[in-house]
Design a protein around this motif. Structure first.
Motif, mmCIF file in Angstrom:
data_model
loop_
_atom_site.group_PDB
_atom_site.id
_atom_site.type_symbol
_atom_site.label_atom_id
_atom_site.label_comp_id
_atom_site.label_asym_id
_atom_site.label_seq_id
_atom_site.Cartn_x
_atom_site.Cartn_y
_atom_site.Cartn_z
ATOM 1 N N ALA A 419 -80.072 -69.068 32.421
ATOM 2 C CA ALA A 419 -80.980 -68.177 31.700
ATOM 3 C C ALA A 419 -82.405 -68.723 31.710
ATOM 4 O O ALA A 419 -83.382 -67.974 31.907
ATOM 5 C CB ALA A 419 -80.502 -67.982 30.266
ATOM 6 N N ALA A 420 -82.537 -70.046 31.499
ATOM 7 C CA ALA A 420 -83.860 -70.659 31.502
ATOM 8 C C ALA A 420 -84.502 -70.582 32.878
ATOM 9 O O ALA A 420 -85.662 -70.178 33.027
ATOM 10 C CB ALA A 420 -83.762 -72.119 31.044
ATOM 11 N N VAL A 421 -83.734 -70.961 33.909
ATOM 12 C CA VAL A 421 -84.274 -70.933 35.268
ATOM 13 C C VAL A 421 -84.551 -69.492 35.697
ATOM 14 O O VAL A 421 -85.598 -69.206 36.305
ATOM 15 C CB VAL A 421 -83.293 -71.617 36.243
ATOM 16 C CG1 VAL A 421 -83.721 -71.384 37.691
ATOM 17 C CG2 VAL A 421 -83.223 -73.112 35.958
ATOM 18 N N GLY A 422 -83.641 -68.564 35.373
ATOM 19 C CA GLY A 422 -83.840 -67.168 35.746
ATOM 20 C C GLY A 422 -85.090 -66.578 35.130
ATOM 21 O O GLY A 422 -85.881 -65.903 35.808
ATOM 22 N N THR A 423 -85.298 -66.832 33.833
ATOM 23 C CA THR A 423 -86.495 -66.317 33.157
ATOM 24 C C THR A 423 -87.756 -66.947 33.727
ATOM 25 O O THR A 423 -88.765 -66.266 33.972
ATOM 26 C CB THR A 423 -86.406 -66.588 31.646
ATOM 27 O OG1 THR A 423 -85.211 -66.004 31.123
ATOM 28 C CG2 THR A 423 -87.610 -66.014 30.925
ATOM 29 N N ALA A 424 -87.711 -68.292 33.923
ATOM 30 C CA ALA A 424 -88.878 -68.987 34.461
ATOM 31 C C ALA A 424 -89.211 -68.507 35.864
ATOM 32 O O ALA A 424 -90.380 -68.263 36.196
ATOM 33 C CB ALA A 424 -88.628 -70.499 34.460
ATOM 34 N N VAL A 425 -88.192 -68.357 36.704
ATOM 35 C CA VAL A 425 -88.414 -67.908 38.076
ATOM 36 C C VAL A 425 -88.936 -66.467 38.094
ATOM 37 O O VAL A 425 -89.831 -66.131 38.878
ATOM 38 C CB VAL A 425 -87.122 -68.019 38.904
ATOM 39 C CG1 VAL A 425 -87.256 -67.293 40.230
ATOM 40 C CG2 VAL A 425 -86.794 -69.488 39.146
ATOM 41 N N ALA A 426 -88.384 -65.618 37.217
ATOM 42 C CA ALA A 426 -88.850 -64.230 37.160
ATOM 43 C C ALA A 426 -90.335 -64.168 36.825
ATOM 44 O O ALA A 426 -91.107 -63.432 37.462
ATOM 45 C CB ALA A 426 -88.045 -63.442 36.131
ATOM 46 N N GLY A 427 -90.747 -64.953 35.819
ATOM 47 C CA GLY A 427 -92.157 -64.963 35.451
ATOM 48 C C GLY A 427 -93.039 -65.470 36.580
ATOM 49 O O GLY A 427 -94.052 -64.853 36.931
#
Length: 551
Positions: A419-427
């Motif tokens: 979730a952390a990596v997905g959100t960070a990568v999306a941003g």
């Protein structure tokens, strides 16, 4: 005929609500995006950092939380962290600035790190056989259901009152869960369990470095260091370096854990829960599907609230088909265990996610309420909900009851790191694509000459609404025609960035079919309810004996 004794479902209410607390909290952040941006006067990526902080804290310390559950008892830990979570929500509700909000989310994550493994351990303590499988499915459904509730409650409150009452609601819910916890069966702690502090330091450092690296790829630079980078390494950005160091520390943690197991010392994570290719495949697939969910959950509210300038309620309405499909798929996929094996369901789930994301990239326009877009969200939700429940079940049923806490910590680490990596990568991905699109569009645009460009800060391009862009352009010497051209360029670049982002997500979903092909291929109806004892588990992994089916 043999009948299984049925335990009361009342304890499961407390367990499910405990899961709902965490899920409601993190799902409320995207809904509150525009409200927090307005309250704290920060860019939307700062609010996304709140999601990253929460998920990073859970992922970094959930293995420590599992050992605390084993040493002091899951029920006692459950009650304590519910109280801590409630206090953190008090800080969240009354945050004066973004720093307080981020600190509150970090505290919620610290509480969640101990709460996640306690949920699995409490299910293992209170339920057996088919009831346990149903309870695990209900836990996945509670996660999805809380997401639905967060979008509805947060959307309504955020539109008509403000974003704070949605988090105030969690204060009352924490108190209710604390009271219901007295209906749970007490478990005995094991004072002999030793906590591997070196393992804690290695695991937490690895996860924190990886997450910080991904979260700052855009602002610090993917290759060459940007001005916002705190330092540089011979001109290179520190962000990818942090990611590599995190991966190295992760490998060091695995080596250290194997050494402790050889010395017959208590490891931070029993590697028996990932000692087969099938279990590792479940972990890889779980990481992929949760990361995809996080990317979509950030991208859609960002576009609806910041780009289109619509209300949190509009976000809730637009995302409702997705959240409902996740909820029902997580509940109903258990019914297919008698017809399809995990490998088949895994492949089919990722195929659905791939098709849905490709469809969304093709049909998405500037209106998320269009029927084709809603169909794409529903299809993705069905695949995502089925996969999360299935993969969790594969991990739990592949391990003995004694390792339930380790399975819970593995699940918590995987899901929250994803979730952390997905959100960070999306941003980083969307802002990076937006910046590239804007630079390409204005490079040779005769209506936007260099003297106009020099009056706009192009070093910190981010997602803004057309109204905000017009306000910024009004402070320059741009003519009305030039302002209109800047708005047109921004509008097209935002949509192009979203489409390209969805295509990249579709590629990730397609590649995830590879680990799904390594999932177990139990015969239909033979998904085991109980795993063999630890001494029966060796690295050759003899085939499991199917659990007897109730008659």
């Amino acid at each position: 005929m043999r009948f299984e004794a049925q335990a009361s479902w009342v304890p499961m209410i407390a367990i499910a609500l405990g899961q709902s607390l965490m899920s409601f909290n993190v799902a409320s952040l995207p809904v509150a995006l525009s409200g927090m941006v307005e309250s704290f006067r920060v860019p939307p990526t700062t609010v996304a950092t709140g999601i990253v902080m929460y998920s990073m804290a859970v992922a970094g310390f959930v293995m420590l939380g599992a050992k605390l559950n084993q040493r002091f008892g899951a029920l006692q830990v459950f009650r304590i962290v519910i109280a801590v979570f409630g206090l953190a929500q008090v800080v969240m509700t009354f945050s004066l600035n973004a720093t307080m909000m981020l600190a509150a989310q970090a505290a919620c994550g610290a509480a969640g790190a101990a709460l996640v493994p306690s949920l699995v351990a409490l299910i293992a303590e209170n339920y057996r056989g088919t009831q346990q499988a149903t309870a695990l499915g209900a836990l996945g459904s509670a996660r999805a259901g809380a997401g639905v509730a967060a979008f509805i409650i947060g959307g309504v409150l955020g539109t008509y009152i403000g974003w704070r009452p949605a988090f105030g609601f969690l204060i009352a819910l924490s108190a209710l869960v604390f009271l219901l916890s007295f209906r749970l069966r007490p478990d005995a702690g094991r004072p002999d369990v030793r906590i591997d502090l070196v393992g804690v330091a290695l695991a937490a450092s690895a996860i924190i470095l990886i997450v910080f690296g991904f979260n700052n790829l855009n602002s610090w630079g993917l290759g060459v260091a940007q001005p916002a980078a705190p330092f540089n390494l011979f001109g290179f950005s520190p962000a990818p370096v942090l990611i590599v160091l995190g991966i190295i520390l992760g490998q060091a943690f695995l080596s250290w854990t194997r050494r402790r197991e050889r010395e017959r010392k208590t490891p931070l994570l029993a590697l028996a829960v990932i000692d087969s290719r099938k279990e590792r495949a479940a972990v890889y697939a779980l990481f992929a599907v949760v990361a995809l969910e996080a990317m979509l959950n950030f991208s859609v509210p960002l576009y609806i609230q910041i780009v289109q300038g619509r209300s949190p309620l509009a976000t809730a309405v637009a995302m409702m088909p997705f959240n409902l499909s996740v909820f029902f798929a997580a509940m109903l996929i258990v019914r297919f265990y008698s017809k399809l094996n995990p490998r088949q369901i895994g492949r089919f789930g990722f195929i659905l996610c791939t098709v849905a994301l490709l469809w969304l990239a093709y049909v998405v326009r500037n209106d998320w309420s269009e029927l084709p877009v809603l169909i794409g969200l529903v299809v993705f939700g069905i695949g995502q909900g089925a996969l999360v429940t299935l993969l969790f079940n594969v991990l739990v049923t592949s391990s003995p009851k004694e390792l339930a806490g380790d399975v819970g910590s593995l699940r918590g680490t995987t899901q929250n790191l994803a979730a952390a990596v997905g959100t960070a990568v999306a941003g980083a991905l969307l802002v990076g694509l937006l910046s590239a699109g804007i630079f390409r569009s204005i490079a040779e645009n005769p209506l936007l000459p260099p003297e106009i460009q020099s009056q706009v800060n192009l070093d910190s391009i981010n997602f803004v609404s057309n109204d905000r862009l017009r306000e910024a352009m009004a402070k320059t010497s741009a003519s009305p025609a030039q302002v209109d051209e800047a708005v047109r360029v921004n509008t097209e670049a935002r949509l192009r960035a979203l489409k390209m982002g969805l295509l990249i997500m579709a590629l990730v979903a397609l590649l995830s079919i590879i680990p799904a092909a390594w999932l177990p291929d139990y015969h239909p109806g033979d998904l085991p309810a109980d795993a063999p004892e630890p001494e029966a588990r060796d690295h050759r992994r003899a085939p499991m004996t199917p659990a007897p089916r109730p008659s």
